[in-house]
Scaffold this active site. Sequence first.
Site, PDB file in Angstrom:
ATOM      1  N   ARG A 109      27.900  14.359 -14.350  1.00  0.00           N
ATOM      2  CA  ARG A 109      27.309  13.477 -15.425  1.00  0.00           C
ATOM      3  C   ARG A 109      26.336  13.921 -16.261  1.00  0.00           C
ATOM      4  O   ARG A 109      25.762  15.038 -15.967  1.00  0.00           O
ATOM      5  CB  ARG A 109      26.532  12.328 -14.922  1.00  0.00           C
ATOM      6  CG  ARG A 109      27.502  11.301 -14.432  1.00  0.00           C
ATOM      7  CD  ARG A 109      26.895   9.957 -13.811  1.00  0.00           C
ATOM      8  NE  ARG A 109      25.951  10.302 -12.618  1.00  0.00           N
ATOM      9  CZ  ARG A 109      24.554  10.377 -12.871  1.00  0.00           C
ATOM     10  NH1 ARG A 109      24.084  10.484 -14.029  1.00  0.00           N
ATOM     11  NH2 ARG A 109      24.050  10.973 -11.709  1.00  0.00           N
ATOM     12  N   TYR A 258      34.827  14.669 -16.550  1.00  0.00           N
ATOM     13  CA  TYR A 258      34.339  14.604 -15.333  1.00  0.00           C
ATOM     14  C   TYR A 258      33.803  13.486 -14.989  1.00  0.00           C
ATOM     15  O   TYR A 258      33.046  12.850 -15.567  1.00  0.00           O
ATOM     16  CB  TYR A 258      33.260  15.792 -15.145  1.00  0.00           C
ATOM     17  CG  TYR A 258      33.002  16.103 -13.583  1.00  0.00           C
ATOM     18  CD1 TYR A 258      33.914  17.213 -13.159  1.00  0.00           C
ATOM     19  CD2 TYR A 258      32.300  15.212 -12.682  1.00  0.00           C
ATOM     20  CE1 TYR A 258      33.830  17.187 -11.793  1.00  0.00           C
ATOM     21  CE2 TYR A 258      32.111  15.755 -11.564  1.00  0.00           C
ATOM     22  CZ  TYR A 258      32.935  16.697 -10.802  1.00  0.00           C
ATOM     23  OH  TYR A 258      32.937  16.713  -9.427  1.00  0.00           O
ATOM     24  N   LYS A 267      30.415   3.805 -13.772  1.00  0.00           N
ATOM     25  CA  LYS A 267      28.979   3.815 -14.112  1.00  0.00           C
ATOM     26  C   LYS A 267      28.940   3.052 -15.634  1.00  0.00           C
ATOM     27  O   LYS A 267      27.815   2.283 -15.885  1.00  0.00           O
ATOM     28  CB  LYS A 267      28.321   5.066 -14.255  1.00  0.00           C
ATOM     29  CG  LYS A 267      28.558   6.243 -13.143  1.00  0.00           C
ATOM     30  CD  LYS A 267      27.680   5.559 -11.971  1.00  0.00           C
ATOM     31  CE  LYS A 267      27.978   6.412 -10.812  1.00  0.00           C
ATOM     32  NZ  LYS A 267      27.407   6.026  -9.648  1.00  0.00           N
ATOM     33  N   HIS A 287      23.562   0.068  -8.390  1.00  0.00           N
ATOM     34  CA  HIS A 287      24.019   1.098  -7.659  1.00  0.00           C
ATOM     35  C   HIS A 287      23.898   1.352  -6.285  1.00  0.00           C
ATOM     36  O   HIS A 287      22.915   1.859  -5.838  1.00  0.00           O
ATOM     37  CB  HIS A 287      23.167   2.376  -8.450  1.00  0.00           C
ATOM     38  CG  HIS A 287      23.638   3.895  -8.261  1.00  0.00           C
ATOM     39  ND1 HIS A 287      22.970   5.029  -8.282  1.00  0.00           N
ATOM     40  CD2 HIS A 287      25.012   4.260  -7.966  1.00  0.00           C
ATOM     41  CE1 HIS A 287      23.869   6.027  -7.994  1.00  0.00           C
ATOM     42  NE2 HIS A 287      25.029   5.527  -7.913  1.00  0.00           N
ATOM     43  N   SER A 309      21.958   9.137  -7.002  1.00  0.00           N
ATOM     44  CA  SER A 309      23.041   9.946  -6.804  1.00  0.00           C
ATOM     45  C   SER A 309      23.004  11.142  -5.805  1.00  0.00           C
ATOM     46  O   SER A 309      21.959  11.624  -5.650  1.00  0.00           O
ATOM     47  CB  SER A 309      23.429  10.228  -8.211  1.00  0.00           C
ATOM     48  OG  SER A 309      23.658   9.559  -9.038  1.00  0.00           O
ATOM     49  N   CYS A 311      22.548  11.102  -2.561  1.00  0.00           N
ATOM     50  CA  CYS A 311      21.435  10.826  -1.647  1.00  0.00           C
ATOM     51  C   CYS A 311      21.955   9.913  -0.261  1.00  0.00           C
ATOM     52  O   CYS A 311      21.007   9.463   0.281  1.00  0.00           O
ATOM     53  CB  CYS A 311      20.101  10.098  -2.405  1.00  0.00           C
ATOM     54  SG  CYS A 311      19.341  11.139  -3.404  1.00  0.00           S
ATOM     55  N   ASP A 334      29.273   2.724  -3.582  1.00  0.00           N
ATOM     56  CA  ASP A 334      28.567   3.141  -4.853  1.00  0.00           C
ATOM     57  C   ASP A 334      27.940   1.940  -5.744  1.00  0.00           C
ATOM     58  O   ASP A 334      26.957   2.132  -6.414  1.00  0.00           O
ATOM     59  CB  ASP A 334      29.531   3.988  -5.791  1.00  0.00           C
ATOM     60  CG  ASP A 334      28.754   4.912  -6.702  1.00  0.00           C
ATOM     61  OD1 ASP A 334      27.866   5.476  -6.293  1.00  0.00           O
ATOM     62  OD2 ASP A 334      28.976   4.896  -7.969  1.00  0.00           O
ATOM     63  N   ARG A 428      34.071  17.084  -5.469  1.00  0.00           N
ATOM     64  CA  ARG A 428      34.154  15.265  -5.280  1.00  0.00           C
ATOM     65  C   ARG A 428      35.535  15.034  -4.498  1.00  0.00           C
ATOM     66  O   ARG A 428      36.329  15.935  -4.954  1.00  0.00           O
ATOM     67  CB  ARG A 428      33.799  14.487  -6.340  1.00  0.00           C
ATOM     68  CG  ARG A 428      32.048  14.642  -6.666  1.00  0.00           C
ATOM     69  CD  ARG A 428      31.636  13.373  -7.066  1.00  0.00           C
ATOM     70  NE  ARG A 428      30.328  13.406  -7.294  1.00  0.00           N
ATOM     71  CZ  ARG A 428      29.373  12.639  -6.932  1.00  0.00           C
ATOM     72  NH1 ARG A 428      29.923  11.297  -6.397  1.00  0.00           N
ATOM     73  NH2 ARG A 428      27.977  12.701  -7.082  1.00  0.00           N
TER      74      ARG A 428
END
Length: 644
Positions: A109, A258, A267, A287, A309, A311, A334, A428
């Site tokens: 991001r 991406y 998001k 989130h 993010s 974590c 998420d 990912r």
Amino acid sequence: MGLIGHQLLRSYPLLQAFAKAGMANRLLVQNVRCITVIHGDINKLSVKVKKFVEDGVSLCKPDNIHIVDGSDAENEHIIDIMTKAGMVKKLKKYENCWLTLTDPADVARVESKTFVVTPAQRATVPIPKEGVKGTVGNWMSPENWEKEHGERFPGCMKGRTMYVVPFSMGPIGSPLAKVGVQLTDTPYVVASMRIMTRMGEKALQGLGDSDFVKCLHSVGQPLPMSTNLVNNWPCNPAKTIVSHIPAKNEISSFGSGYGGNSLLGKKCISLRLGSIIARDEGWLAEHMLILGITNPKGVKKYVAAAFPSACGKTNLAMMEPSMPGFKVECVGDDIAWMKFDGEGRLRAINPEAGFFGVAPGTSLDTNPNAMYTIEKNTIFTNVAETNDGGVYWEGLEKFTPSDATITDWHGKPWSRDSGKPSAHPNSRFCTPARQCPVIDPAWEDPKGVPIDAIIFGGRRPEGVPLVYEAFNWQHGVFLGAAVKSEATAAAEHKGKVIMHDPFAMRPFFGYNFGHYMKHWLSMESRGQTPKIFHVNWFRKNDAGKFMWPGFGENSRVLDWIIRRCSGEDIAMETPIGYVPKPGTIDMSSLKDDVDMEGLFTLPKKFWQAEVAELRNYFEEQVNDDMPVEMNNQLNSLAERISKM
Ligand code: GTP
Ligand code: SPV
Ligand code: MN
């Protein structure tokens, strides 16, 4: 039919089939030559969707249009296009799994290039103290946006196909669901959105002539390309901008293919625009992962947890509890949309249909359920590959024969002693949620699941205990506002610097962080608020080692949390909140030797510095928009700490 249309029909047998079936049609747009619709029927779209497509065509000037239906046959065709273009490669070890390697300039991001466009700056961001640069969001004026937009989008899809991607965030037909239509010029987005959302014709069922979120996305490389194509991944990092225009219910993203930059349901809709709608309608778009945990007595509770993010949300959401008799089931990894129901219970849905999860660190030891989920129908991006067509990344050493030949995420031969990671740290997997062996039976329930606890957390190497509980809702909101964490590879920040990431939402706030705290505070008057906790799996000892084993062992902390929710007398007061009374975290059968005392020490010096730093942060960044209740919380914390 235009020339390009003919060429495409020649090269793609599936398209020939579509054309024979009479599905190819044309769209006549003002000032544009006749455009071929190579798949789908433009006349089946609602007036509003058709108008959006026409506007997109006249602005971006693609060569043709593909209206996405979401079928298996279409997906095969999309994968075929990508394979021929060298954008994906089949991973032959698994069923229907694909590997994409991006241009190394487009791997995460881009928080600094993400904007919310409103007439008033203060609607989007607090005005920082004079001389200070704001760090809780980026604002752009409508005039500036017109200019930036005008410098990028006209003609940006020349030579490319424009895909029209209808999708639903939330189960189709759920009163909570939001429909979006994304125009994009990359097939990677089509294939990924099919996994991450309910995509295709079904998303338009029931839309009628209602409004939808207009999403415009381009990799920003009209053909012929102005720069060199790297890894067959077109992108335009120098000109990347992701912008949100709440007044028009619109998102436009240019230059990146991406993740969160290009899968606009994630998001952009579910968090940034979502948080604005949630504020206006009195609910929360967060989130957060959502999980259900059942104890050996069969009592089940649901919790939602916000970590920044990379974590640990995906890992916690589908963990295999180490404690015998416990079961964790996953609703989402998420994003959570949470609303009070008629009885005043907070209920959460996961608006997504897939997981876009961090690959490195994922293994049968740490997250077996993720490993089982990604065995089929998965797109991997920027991971390494083994010579037998399997995937590889840091964390899979033990599970990969030592003589396997590995190709890294640059497509180059890689050896274990190279000193460089084989997979990009933000590589990912994109995989369907329904394949998760522990997906919760209620994960698609349109009513959502009842939330008993909200958890905040971050990567805190120092000073912050394994778990503590807020004294009350206001104090819990303060814990959310005070979340800090070590930077990770999920965005462009460099190094392991500890950053503020309030509510784990700093990159995703749709509006002013000060107003955001106010909105959270207001939830108390709307229904029964759950208890709030803070956890930290990442405290390190003097040798720099994690003090807590994490992963499945985190069930011990979840157990303590849900017992607190059932009112058990297992907590004691400290200056920062309630912590477990000694011995109340179940440590039975834990193999590792854990320094529990060390995990709960509260160094006075650390907390004094923490409070001073928080005060400075709020003063500089939130300034006049700091709610008085939050300042009171900070002052009380300072006072309690001074008496330690
Ligand atoms: P986003 O998808 O970016 O929002 O991230 P996320 O919060 O879902 O993070 P994820 O669960 O994918 O974890 C990111 C990294 O943290 C992975 O490399 C994990 O292996 C690691 N991780 C997750 N949980 C733990 C834990 O309990 N302890 C330790 N030490 N590492 C963890
Ligand atoms: C995050 O960075 O929090 C993610 C990955 O979940 S992305 O979709 O790229 O934003
Ligand atoms: Mn995330």
